[in-house]
Design an enzyme around this catalytic site. Sequence first.
Site, short mmCIF file in Angstrom:
data_model
loop_
_atom_site.label_atom_id
_atom_site.label_comp_id
_atom_site.label_asym_id
_atom_site.label_seq_id
_atom_site.Cartn_x
_atom_site.Cartn_y
_atom_site.Cartn_z
N HIS B 38 1.24 -1.27 0.19
CA HIS B 38 -0.31 0.46 -0.01
C HIS B 38 0.86 1.13 -0.04
CE1 HIS B 38 -2.83 -2.96 1.99
NE2 HIS B 38 -4.29 -2.19 1.00
N ASP B 151 -3.92 -7.10 -7.43
CA ASP B 151 -5.33 -7.57 -7.98
C ASP B 151 -5.28 -7.46 -9.26
OD1 ASP B 151 -5.88 -8.49 -5.30
OD2 ASP B 151 -5.50 -6.37 -4.69
#
Lengths: 281, 281
Positions: B38, B151
């Site tokens: 992140h 993802d």
Amino acid sequence: MTIVVETIAALRAQVRAWRAEGLKVALVPTMGALHDGHVSLMRAALERADRCVVSIFVNPRQFAPTEDLDKYPRQLALDLDRLEKAGVHLAFTPGVEEVYPQGFATSISVGGPSAELETDFRPAFFDGVATVVGKLFIQSEPDLAVFGEKDYQQLCVVKKLVQDLNLPLEIVGSPTIRDSEGLAMSSRNAYLSAQELEIARRLNKILRKAASALEGGADEAVTMAAARQDVLEAGFDAVDYVAARQSDTLAPWQRDTDGRVLVAARLGKTRLIDNVEISAS
Amino acid sequence: MTIVVETIAALRAQVRAWRAEGLKVALVPTMGALHDGHVSLMRAALERADRCVVSIFVNPRQFAPTEDLDKYPRQLALDLDRLEKAGVHLAFTPGVEEVYPQGFATSISVGGPSAELETDFRPAFFDGVATVVGKLFIQSEPDLAVFGEKDYQQLCVVKKLVQDLNLPLEIVGSPTIRDSEGLAMSSRNAYLSAQELEIARRLNKILRKAASALEGGADEAVTMAAARQDVLEAGFDAVDYVAARQSDTLAPWQRDTDGRVLVAARLGKTRLIDNVEISAS
């Protein structure tokens, strides 16, 4: 002079330029074939905003394969003339490829007020409406948008769409415009023969009678059955639905709340809808 | 000092104030449980924009009833500390009721790249992702948003969502961050035992071997079958899929086009995904 643009980029650039100047912008989405009902929406928009944008786009995704997409009235030159006279600042007239390019694969679906009524007879209709209206709002970024109460369930679905997706604009519902006999203005009235027109003109009176009966305390089931019978006796060929609902959610009507009587009925090859208020007081 | 806001109104007011000053704003949507992966997205955001907004919201709509919504790691204080250190300007940490108020009834569905792969095993997943991400984009009105390539199918679906709904922002894909052994950073790695961690670390090597084989001309079906076997032999309990696809559309891979090998595999109660590039040249 109405500016005419066909691309999302040109639409967005103009609206952003206006908003950067501090001007308030209203959108009136239409499928063209403009009549006095549409003009009243433009007037409502111009009362509330400094600039009025009208989109003209016959949205294929809200027509079922069996419906009237191909014969839906198209009259762009006449429509642009009406916009000009109404003082509309910008007409957005995209082609199908601009709105749904090759490979387009996204849809927006609104539950809640879309349940039953129109959806029972046009199952994909509100997904088509929500998708194109959501796109139009994102494309044009208006401060507000005006929709007619004539398509009452659509108005409720659009309000719910805006609320649920947090779209930053206000939805204004504008009263239905009717001819001297009470017939709601509709682009589909153009399909009616002279004889059918006479029959169609009875629809609103029947709804008003039903709403008055409910306001006066009459039983809902009895009143709705009588209204259905009245529509058939007036000369309509079939009644898709006639129902009393709560005003905002379209949940089943409850006495002492504001409501609407909504109808859809078929006359020859034409399907007409209308609705009237049931006042709680 | 990271500003923390919990309401859409406060988020929108701050972003609009920044944009009115001419500042470029980037959004990094997360479900919290922040790790170095992140942080790399925030860094990518700060390289491209003047202000970085990170949303932290564990989206119930992208979890099936059988999935790990309840045990999904939540650690807001630690997360806010990471945002502070990463130089993030605003954290948007809405409660579930702010995002999905009572009566919420709208969903966004993206076709195209959402077909198969994750959807075969998590049928409602991408509708949940598209709905919450669409809402986040509309709520925060950023110039760009950064998503991880980890993802990968989600990244393709989000790009398609933005294209199809004409959302006025750029989507930036950012490379997967891995540990020294090649394991992709994931909040779900926290579920792994020490022994499972060793097994998980073999996944990326297997994918790279498969991609190299395809680049070297090996047969696709043979290579995918071998990769599936390799994953099971490494110690995984099941392989949901291992497949070669085209990079953008996720249509079946064709030799001499850029592609991806994508995998999802189960290890005890944990489901891990990863992907690597297949270079066309």
